[in-house]
Scaffold this motif. Structure first.
Motif: not given
Length: 262
Positions: A88, A91, A94, A113, A116
């Motif tokens: 995560d 990437v 958020h 997002h 993602h």
């Protein structure tokens, strides 16, 4: 028969590509993206509760006993969640962490997002489909009819996965060519799992249980920390609820076909 079984693992990947194609060519992108995410959430939540968790428990319980099985499943799930959280970090961030600080850049953050979600979902689906490819190959090697039914069952819940991958990536302004390349890689995961079985002839049940446990953690991470968060902030809750219900129905039909096989 083994070659036919291998072909079925390749064919089931076409359902991912079908979902991706639909996602790429639907014009009302915002609503369709929300709808795709909702369907994927329903599918993954049902997949966890009705398929992966029971199967992991059954396999490990037969190998190490009930108490150890519960402990191992919890630990493997935590490891799976941690692994995906580590990925995560590579990437784009958020949107909810940047939205309140920079409202003028909310469209850009929203796109990041969605990108993602598309990438992390792809990683989790690849891990899941590798294991499904192993199972599909083994079933198809024993009975072609059962293999075809299982192929259809897996395909039904692969379509929403292809939908959410392509719709989120394209909504984030990711190019269609690159989106299809990622979808192609994801679609080949089932075949690679089947090819692994074709070469080795099988794997130890304990290893299969461990792989399922890790995948369980990854899917929990996707459903709770990615998809649910997006659904919670959707303005049109009717679209969200409808998508979730359709996702659950698709998965239950898939599970039913699996039970017919067994």
């Amino acid at each position: 028969m083994n070659l036919v079984a291998l072909i079925l693992t390749l064919a089931v990947g076409l359902f991912i590509l079908l979902g991706s194609y639909i996602g790429l060519n639907y014009k009302d992108n915002k609503k369709f993206t929300d709808f795709s995410i909702s369907i994927a959430f329903g599918v993954i939540l049902s997949l966890i509760l009705f398929e992966i968790l029971p199967e992991t428990f059954e396999i490990l319980n037969g190998e190490i006993g009930i108490i150890r099985t519960i402990i191992v499943i919890v630990l493997l799930s935590l490891i799976g969640i941690t692994l995906l959280k580590i990925l995560d970090l590579f990437v784009p961030h958020h949107e909810h962490e940047a939205h309140h600080k920079h409202k003028h850049s909310s469209d850009k953050c929203y796109g990041e997002h969605l990108f993602h979600i598309g990438i992390i979902s792809s990683i989790a689906v690849i891990a899941h489909n590798l294991i499904e490819g192993m199972s599909l190959y083994l079933v198809s090697s024993t009975s072609l009819t059962s293999g075809i039914l299982l192929c259809i069952g897996i395909g039904l819940h692969n379509i929403p996965m292809g939908l959410v991958i392509s719709s989120t990536l394209t909504a984030s302004n990711y190019s269609k060519n690159n989106t299809m390349k990622i979808s192609l890689i994801v679609s080949l995961a089932t075949f690679i799992g089947g090819l692994f079985m074709f070469i080795l002839g099988g794997v130890n049940e304990l290893i299969e249980g461990i792989l399922l446990g890790l995948t369980l953690g990854m899917l929990i991470y996707i459903s709770i920390f990615e998809l649910f968060h997006q659904i919670y902030h959707m303005k049109n809750k009717k679209i969200a609820i409808t998508g979730i219900v359709i996702g659950i129905i698709l998965l239950l039909v898939s599970v039913l076909l699996g039970h017919i096989v067994h």
